[in-house]
Scaffold this motif. Structure first.
Motif, PDB file in Angstrom:
ATOM      1  N   MET A   1       0.766  -1.121   0.158  1.00  0.00           N
ATOM      2  CA  MET A   1      -0.517  -0.108   0.312  1.00  0.00           C
ATOM      3  C   MET A   1       0.385   1.541   0.188  1.00  0.00           C
ATOM      4  SD  MET A   1      -3.205   1.697   2.737  1.00  0.00           S
ATOM      5  CE  MET A   1      -3.999   0.309   2.499  1.00  0.00           C
ATOM      6  N   SER A   2       0.415   1.948  -0.949  1.00  0.00           N
ATOM      7  CA  SER A   2       1.034   3.296  -0.743  1.00  0.00           C
ATOM      8  C   SER A   2       0.901   4.487   0.443  1.00  0.00           C
ATOM      9  CB  SER A   2       1.310   4.181  -2.349  1.00  0.00           C
ATOM     10  OG  SER A   2       1.282   6.124  -2.261  1.00  0.00           O
ATOM     11  N   PHE A   3       1.618   4.791   0.713  1.00  0.00           N
ATOM     12  CA  PHE A   3       1.844   6.326   1.849  1.00  0.00           C
ATOM     13  C   PHE A   3       1.989   7.356   1.451  1.00  0.00           C
ATOM     14  CE2 PHE A   3       1.092   4.144   6.634  1.00  0.00           C
ATOM     15  CZ  PHE A   3       1.047   2.591   5.720  1.00  0.00           C
ATOM     16  N   HIS A   4       2.085   7.643   0.115  1.00  0.00           N
ATOM     17  CA  HIS A   4       2.427   8.620  -0.433  1.00  0.00           C
ATOM     18  C   HIS A   4       0.804   9.513  -0.638  1.00  0.00           C
ATOM     19  CE1 HIS A   4       4.775  11.984  -2.380  1.00  0.00           C
ATOM     20  NE2 HIS A   4       3.865  12.039  -3.874  1.00  0.00           N
ATOM     21  N   ARG A   5       0.358   9.960   0.982  1.00  0.00           N
ATOM     22  CA  ARG A   5      -1.567   9.913   0.251  1.00  0.00           C
ATOM     23  C   ARG A   5      -2.015  11.713   0.081  1.00  0.00           C
ATOM     24  NH1 ARG A   5      -4.298   5.753   0.660  1.00  0.00           N
ATOM     25  NH2 ARG A   5      -3.553   4.254   0.368  1.00  0.00           N
ATOM     26  N   ASP A   6      -2.629  12.399   0.528  1.00  0.00           N
ATOM     27  CA  ASP A   6      -2.897  13.872   0.724  1.00  0.00           C
ATOM     28  C   ASP A   6      -2.973  14.248   2.272  1.00  0.00           C
ATOM     29  OD1 ASP A   6      -5.325  13.340   0.767  1.00  0.00           O
ATOM     30  OD2 ASP A   6      -5.651  13.908  -1.288  1.00  0.00           O
ATOM     31  N   TRP A   7      -3.051  15.350   2.492  1.00  0.00           N
ATOM     32  CA  TRP A   7      -3.366  16.068   3.856  1.00  0.00           C
ATOM     33  C   TRP A   7      -4.948  15.222   4.068  1.00  0.00           C
ATOM     34  CZ3 TRP A   7      -0.474  18.373   7.011  1.00  0.00           C
ATOM     35  CH2 TRP A   7      -1.679  19.367   7.832  1.00  0.00           C
ATOM     36  N   VAL A   8      -5.359  15.825   3.296  1.00  0.00           N
ATOM     37  CA  VAL A   8      -7.144  14.961   3.769  1.00  0.00           C
ATOM     38  C   VAL A   8      -6.914  13.423   4.059  1.00  0.00           C
ATOM     39  CG1 VAL A   8      -9.596  14.791   3.341  1.00  0.00           C
ATOM     40  CG2 VAL A   8      -8.375  16.866   2.467  1.00  0.00           C
ATOM     41  N   GLN A   9      -6.222  12.425   3.529  1.00  0.00           N
ATOM     42  CA  GLN A   9      -5.842  11.601   3.491  1.00  0.00           C
ATOM     43  C   GLN A   9      -5.787  10.763   4.704  1.00  0.00           C
ATOM     44  OE1 GLN A   9      -4.516  10.342  -0.644  1.00  0.00           O
ATOM     45  NE2 GLN A   9      -6.174   8.068  -0.550  1.00  0.00           N
ATOM     46  N   TYR A  10      -4.368  11.629   5.008  1.00  0.00           N
ATOM     47  CA  TYR A  10      -3.582  11.750   6.899  1.00  0.00           C
ATOM     48  C   TYR A  10      -4.398  11.456   7.386  1.00  0.00           C
ATOM     49  CZ  TYR A  10       0.683   9.853   5.266  1.00  0.00           C
ATOM     50  OH  TYR A  10       1.685   8.611   4.829  1.00  0.00           O
ATOM     51  N   LYS A  11      -5.357  13.210   7.036  1.00  0.00           N
ATOM     52  CA  LYS A  11      -6.486  13.415   8.348  1.00  0.00           C
ATOM     53  C   LYS A  11      -7.192  12.645   8.650  1.00  0.00           C
ATOM     54  CE  LYS A  11      -9.693  17.251   9.083  1.00  0.00           C
ATOM     55  NZ  LYS A  11     -10.325  18.621   9.175  1.00  0.00           N
ATOM     56  N   ARG A  12      -8.337  11.707   8.179  1.00  0.00           N
ATOM     57  CA  ARG A  12      -9.236  11.078   8.545  1.00  0.00           C
ATOM     58  C   ARG A  12      -8.732   9.070   7.813  1.00  0.00           C
ATOM     59  NH1 ARG A  12     -12.948  12.579   3.501  1.00  0.00           N
ATOM     60  NH2 ARG A  12     -13.765  14.699   3.879  1.00  0.00           N
ATOM     61  N   GLY A  13      -7.337   8.838   7.959  1.00  0.00           N
ATOM     62  CA  GLY A  13      -6.766   7.793   8.055  1.00  0.00           C
ATOM     63  C   GLY A  13      -7.441   7.534   6.716  1.00  0.00           C
ATOM     64  N   PHE A  14      -6.393   5.925   6.577  1.00  0.00           N
ATOM     65  CA  PHE A  14      -6.340   5.253   4.830  1.00  0.00           C
ATOM     66  C   PHE A  14      -5.859   3.536   5.090  1.00  0.00           C
ATOM     67  CE2 PHE A  14      -2.635   7.649   4.678  1.00  0.00           C
ATOM     68  CZ  PHE A  14      -1.778   6.771   4.226  1.00  0.00           C
ATOM     69  N   GLY A  15      -6.349   2.783   4.848  1.00  0.00           N
ATOM     70  CA  GLY A  15      -5.823   1.501   4.960  1.00  0.00           C
ATOM     71  C   GLY A  15      -6.942   0.520   5.520  1.00  0.00           C
ATOM     72  N   ASP A  16      -6.042  -0.605   5.408  1.00  0.00           N
ATOM     73  CA  ASP A  16      -6.675  -1.808   6.418  1.00  0.00           C
ATOM     74  C   ASP A  16      -6.354  -1.428   8.178  1.00  0.00           C
ATOM     75  OD1 ASP A  16      -8.054  -3.820   7.542  1.00  0.00           O
ATOM     76  OD2 ASP A  16      -7.319  -5.190   5.449  1.00  0.00           O
ATOM     77  N   VAL A  17      -7.466  -1.570   9.292  1.00  0.00           N
ATOM     78  CA  VAL A  17      -6.126  -2.025  10.464  1.00  0.00           C
ATOM     79  C   VAL A  17      -5.734  -3.483  10.785  1.00  0.00           C
ATOM     80  CG1 VAL A  17      -7.605  -0.028  11.410  1.00  0.00           C
ATOM     81  CG2 VAL A  17      -9.538  -1.960  11.308  1.00  0.00           C
TER      82      VAL A  17
END
Length: 655
Positions: free
Chosen positions: A1-17
């Protein structure tokens, strides 16, 4: 999974826990700004090597601060060097919101708390940019995990361990024994506390008599009310090598309570003494309940609840005969559980690690911070205060109870006047003021004969024949406590008025406390388990390892450098400390050597002392006192020391 994300995605979270993910800066911020958390960073290198770094405080600020990172102290429990403190105080940056000084998101992918640019980045491009530079340089790491947990988290194996580590309120807790997590009720107030309740019956809300073997094996009921913990759980705990005391509390229909305790299977109840023989629990029948039955029963605390007469009811024959009881509670705690009234007694009984502990004084459980190192140890922290602290700007009535954070070394704390009175009610204490002034100046003042009496309206403080009354107004109790009218410390008041007093610690310890000067003295006063202790010699504390087993015990090791806590780690005796311990009395010097091939050798020399630095730490001992094959200190024998893969050198006080 790529962690090269924008501000909103890092704010809300992403991926599979359940796999790879980022929880989300907004979630992390809300959690860590609400209460104090610690951080653990776990890393695995490409070659499979693992390491971790821990920090005593971790905070991610709100979005208004750009989710700025605040880190506390890098902890010595870490196994890799610190590469995150460099980023503390800096904003979080992503490719579309870069707050770094050198546009780091262009040079390094992923979102992180960049400065100019980085010493770490655990959100970079996998296989190229996941780095922790003070451990593996710019080599990309294979696996990374960031974890947080509350500062107040306590990992305990039983309720006594939980209480020892600072928890003081009775209630439901999680315990960790072996590879199992247990949900239990801990009674931390009865008879000193430390009890794990495994059976409790109060109202008959839970049936105990119509229950299967399997349920008795694994437990049933409501752990916060009526329940049976489970035979398998109790077996696991009590068969782990620690001896346990059993306490049974019984209440009859009139509300009268009696207590029975078993130690070494001996039951004492009033003037009667019986031998108790434990038998396997059997389910007698669905009308009787499950118990350790023999020829029926002299007791049956799992019988039918409610009024009645006969062994099938909840009975204890040696007290109420066959009359049914109204309530029962069964609980256990380790036989060696220490219920101490002050930190000095804890220290004399072998507790040595500074931290939060529960004391049992005047019928009350009091949670305190113990200092076992300063000036011989045995101190109870009464107050920790920093300059211009808002914690103490409260009405006088608030000072009755504790305030602030007891555990954190840099946060304000007040023990509570009520707790201080409990502790000092029946004994005289030494009170110590430790003041840090501007410019690095440190002052210490001590007074004897301290007690606190709250029977008067404003509270009366006594010490060494001197008494003073704090005036009654907002904040007056602690204000006067810190300033001149309590101890007539006008110079302390002057320092604060001139903004020179930066920090203040107030501690107390019993006047009859005598710190041990070596491991032999500590063992005589009650030390039983080998481990790390604090001894007091030549007016300062020394951290040592005490061996209470070898040849009768009493052996001392010192931790000037190296690791005392791990059996297979190297360490060296501290010359200054050993000189301090041996300056007024002679010791036995013991060498334990293991040579290649598994050959063991032991040598002892009597009359050992070590000179001061001015003599280059010259060693003296009785040349004719050797016990062993050869003098290991004579020329020609030193080769054996050099060849030995394992060498243990220890001291024992020579009477």
């Amino acid at each position: 999974m790529s962690f090269h994300r924008d501000w909103v995605q890092y704010k809300r979270g992403f991926g599979d826990v359940s796999s790879e993910f980022w929880l989300g800066n907004e979630h992390i911020s809300r959690v860590t700004t609400h209460s104090p958390y610690t951080l653990r960073v776990e890393l695995e290198a490409a070659n499979g090597e693992v390491g971790h770094a821990e920090y005593d405080r971790f905070v991610v600020g709100p979005e208004s601060t750009n989710y700025a990172l605040t880190l506390g102290v890098y902890l010595h429990t870490s196994t890799i060097a610190d590469s995150l403190s460099y980023h503390s105080g800096h904003s979080f940056s992503t490719w579309d919101n870069d707050y770094s000084e050198t546009v780091c998101t262009v040079l390094s992918t992923g979102g992180w708390w960049f400065d100019r640019c980085l010493e770490s980045n655990l959100n970079g491009n996998y296989q190229s940019d996941i780095v922790w530079t003070r451990w593996k340089g710019l080599q990309s790491l294979k696996v990374t995990t960031l974890k947080i947990r509350p500062v107040s988290f306590v990992k305990a194996v039983n309720c006594a361990d939980l209480q020892k580590k600072g928890t003081r309120e009775s209630g439901v807790y999680f315990l960790h024994t072996g590879h199992r997590t247990l949900h239990v009720y801990c009674d931390l107030s009865t008879s000193g506390g430390g009890w794990m309740v495994f059976q409790r019956r109060l109202t008959g809300a839970v049936l105990f008599h119509d229950v299967s073997w399997q349920l008795y094996k694994y437990g049933f009921g409501n752990v916060s009310h009526e329940y049976w913990l489970g035979n398998e759980v109790v077996h696991t705990i009590t068969s782990a090598g620690t001896d346990y005391l059993l306490r049974i509390e019984l209440t009859n229909a009139n509300g009268t309570t009696r207590v029975a305790e078993y130690s070494d299977f001996r039951l004492e109840l009033g003037d009667r003494q019986l031998r108790a023989e434990a038998r396997i629990v059997s389910v007698y029948d669905r009308k009787t309940g499950a118990w350790w039955f023999d020829w029926c029963a002299n007791s049956n605390l799992n019988g039918i609840y409610g009024p009645g007469l006969g062994y099938k009811y909840m009975t204890w024959d040696q007290w109420q005969g066959l009359k049914a009881l109204a309530a029962t509670k069964m609980m256990i705690r380790p036989v060696n559980f220490i219920s101490a009234a002050d930190c000095g007694r804890l220290q004399q009984q072998g507790v040595t690690k500074n931290g939060v502990y529960a004391l049992f004084v005047s019928g009350h459980s009091v949670s305190v911070q113990c200092d076992f190192t300063t000036s011989g140890g045995g101190w109870i922290l009464v107050e920790r205060r920093t300059k211009d602290s808002p914690t103490f700007n409260v009405p006088l009535s608030a000072y009755k109870h504790s305030m602030g954070n007891i555990a954190h070394p840099r946060m304000d704390f007040w023990l509570g006047s009520e707790q201080v009175e409990y502790i000092t009610r029946n004994r005289r204490f030494l009170i110590r003021f430790e003041m840090s002034l501007s410019g690095g100046v440190r002052k210490v003042v001590e007074f004897g004969g301290f007690t606190l009496d709250l029977t008067r309206a404003s509270g009366m403080i006594r010490m060494s024949g001197y008494s003073a009354y704090p005036s009654v107004r907002t904040g007056s109790f602690t204000s006067e406590f810190n300033r001149y009218s309590w101890l007539d410390l006008t110079w302390n008041y002057w320092q604060r008025q001139n903004n020179a007093l930066k920090n203040l610690l107030i501690k107390i310890r019993p006047m009859d406390f005598t710190p041990a000067s070596d491991c032999t003295t500590l063992q005589i006063s009650g030390g039983k388990e080998s481990g790390i202790y604090s001894v007091y010699t030549a007016h300062y504390a020394v951290t040592v390892y005490c061996d209470f087993i070898t040849e009768g015990g009493g052996w001392t090791f010192d931790d000037t450098f190296g690791n005392l806590e791990t059996d297979n780690s190297d360490y060296w005796l501290g010359n200054d400390n050993i000189h301090s311990m041996t300056r007024t009395k002679r010791f036995v010097l013991r060498f334990e050597l293991t040579y290649r091939g598994g050959v063991n050798k032991t040598f002892e020399l009597r009359g050992f002392t070590l000179g001061p630095k001015s003599t280059n730490y010259s060693m003296q001992y009785n040349r004719d006192s050797l016990i062993g094959a050869a003098d290991p200190l004579e020329t020609g024998a030193s080769g054996r020391l050099q060849l030995a893969p394992l060498a243990v050198v220890s001291l024992e006080h020579q009477p």
